[in-house]
Design an enzyme around this catalytic site. Sequence first.
Site, PDB file in Angstrom:
ATOM      1  N   VAL A 109       0.855  -1.197   0.000  1.00 13.55           N
ATOM      2  CA  VAL A 109       0.000   0.000   0.000  1.00 13.55           C
ATOM      3  C   VAL A 109       0.890   1.247   0.000  1.00 13.55           C
ATOM      4  O   VAL A 109       1.726   1.420   0.895  1.00 13.55           O
ATOM      5  CB  VAL A 109      -0.935   0.013   1.240  1.00 13.55           C
ATOM      6  CG1 VAL A 109      -1.806   1.263   1.233  1.00 13.55           C
ATOM      7  CG2 VAL A 109      -1.802  -1.244   1.276  1.00 13.55           C
ATOM      8  N   HIS A 118       3.173   3.258   6.313  1.00 10.21           N
ATOM      9  CA  HIS A 118       2.519   2.623   7.465  1.00 10.21           C
ATOM     10  C   HIS A 118       3.531   1.820   8.253  1.00 10.21           C
ATOM     11  O   HIS A 118       4.369   1.112   7.677  1.00 10.21           O
ATOM     12  CB  HIS A 118       1.342   1.737   7.037  1.00 10.21           C
ATOM     13  CG  HIS A 118       1.654   0.781   5.922  1.00 10.21           C
ATOM     14  ND1 HIS A 118       1.723   1.194   4.611  1.00 10.21           N
ATOM     15  CD2 HIS A 118       1.918  -0.548   5.910  1.00 10.21           C
ATOM     16  CE1 HIS A 118       2.012   0.158   3.844  1.00 10.21           C
ATOM     17  NE2 HIS A 118       2.151  -0.918   4.622  1.00 10.21           N
ATOM     18  N   HIS A 154       3.861  -1.264  10.806  1.00 11.23           N
ATOM     19  CA  HIS A 154       3.170  -2.428  11.349  1.00 11.23           C
ATOM     20  C   HIS A 154       3.546  -2.548  12.820  1.00 11.23           C
ATOM     21  O   HIS A 154       4.694  -2.283  13.198  1.00 11.23           O
ATOM     22  CB  HIS A 154       3.622  -3.712  10.652  1.00 11.23           C
ATOM     23  CG  HIS A 154       3.258  -3.803   9.208  1.00 11.23           C
ATOM     24  ND1 HIS A 154       2.177  -4.526   8.757  1.00 11.23           N
ATOM     25  CD2 HIS A 154       3.837  -3.264   8.100  1.00 11.23           C
ATOM     26  CE1 HIS A 154       2.109  -4.436   7.436  1.00 11.23           C
ATOM     27  NE2 HIS A 154       3.112  -3.677   7.003  1.00 11.23           N
TER      28      HIS A 154
HETATM   29  P1  DGP Z   1       2.569  -3.674   3.316  1.00 12.35           P
HETATM   30  O1  DGP Z   1       2.868  -4.977   2.638  1.00 12.35           O
HETATM   31  O2  DGP Z   1       3.643  -3.292   4.275  1.00 12.35           O
HETATM   32  O3  DGP Z   1       2.229  -2.573   2.322  1.00 12.35           O
HETATM   33  O4  DGP Z   1       1.292  -3.933   4.212  1.00 12.35           O
HETATM   34  C1  DGP Z   1       0.000  -3.572   3.838  1.00 12.35           C
HETATM   35  C2  DGP Z   1      -0.924  -4.123   4.898  1.00 12.35           C
HETATM   36  O5  DGP Z   1      -2.168  -3.454   4.758  1.00 12.35           O
HETATM   37  C3  DGP Z   1      -1.209  -5.614   4.778  1.00 12.35           C
HETATM   38  O6  DGP Z   1      -0.755  -6.260   5.978  1.00 12.35           O
HETATM   39  C4  DGP Z   1      -2.727  -5.718   4.656  1.00 12.35           C
HETATM   40  C5  DGP Z   1      -3.211  -4.349   5.068  1.00 12.35           C
HETATM   41  N1  DGP Z   1      -4.383  -3.881   4.368  1.00 12.35           N
HETATM   42  C6  DGP Z   1      -4.559  -3.831   3.011  1.00 12.35           C
HETATM   43  N2  DGP Z   1      -5.766  -3.325   2.719  1.00 12.35           N
HETATM   44  C7  DGP Z   1      -6.360  -3.042   3.924  1.00 12.35           C
HETATM   45  C8  DGP Z   1      -7.624  -2.487   4.258  1.00 12.35           C
HETATM   46  O7  DGP Z   1      -8.460  -2.141   3.433  1.00 12.35           O
HETATM   47  N3  DGP Z   1      -7.891  -2.351   5.591  1.00 12.35           N
HETATM   48  C9  DGP Z   1      -6.990  -2.724   6.555  1.00 12.35           C
HETATM   49  N4  DGP Z   1      -7.351  -2.547   7.826  1.00 12.35           N
HETATM   50  N5  DGP Z   1      -5.790  -3.230   6.264  1.00 12.35           N
HETATM   51  C10 DGP Z   1      -5.488  -3.399   4.941  1.00 12.35           C
END
Ligand code: DGP
Length: 122
Positions: free
Chosen positions: A104, A108, A110
Site C-alpha cells: 500500500v 505505514h 506495522h
Molecule cells: P505492506 O505490505 O507493508 O504494504 O502492508 C499492507 C498491509 O495493509 C497488509 O498487511 C494488509 C493491510 N491492508 C490492506 N488493505 C487493507 C484495508 O483495506 N484495511 C486494513 N485494515 N488493512 C489493509
Amino acid sequence: MNYDKNNIFAKILRGEIPCKKIYEDEFVLAFYDVNPQKKIHALVIPKGEYVNLDDFSSKASEKEIVGLIKGIGAVAKKLGISEVAKGRGYRSLVNVGENGGQEVPHLHFHIFGGEKVGKMVS
Ligand code: DGP
C-alpha cells in the site's frame, strides 16, 4: 515521488472505507490490519500524504516526525503490549518499495504483538 490519493489508506483516512480504529490524534491514525499476521497486528499511518519512509523522512516536518513516533508508542501502550504498559513487548516494522514488500503506497508502520513474534526476517 507521486502520492496516489486513491490508495486504500487514503480512503480510510477520508472515512470512505471503514477500519477498526485503535487510536487517532492530530498526526496519526491507527487501526487493525485486515489480514493479521500475529495475534495483534496494527497499522499506524501518518495523516499526511507520504508514499513511504523515504518520502516521509525527506519531506515531513519535525512535528509530523515526532508525532508519528509518539503515535506508535501511544498505540502500543493502548494495546497493552508496550513495556511501558507492563506488556511483553512487540515488533514494529515498515516495508519500503518493491524489495521491502510494500503493497500500500501510503507510509505505514506495522505493530505485531500479543505473542512471541519470532524470527526477524524470513
Ligand atoms: P505492506 O505490505 O507493508 O504494504 O502492508 C499492507 C498491509 O495493509 C497488509 O498487511 C494488509 C493491510 N491492508 C490492506 N488493505 C487493507 C484495508 O483495506 N484495511 C486494513 N485494515 N488493512 C489493509
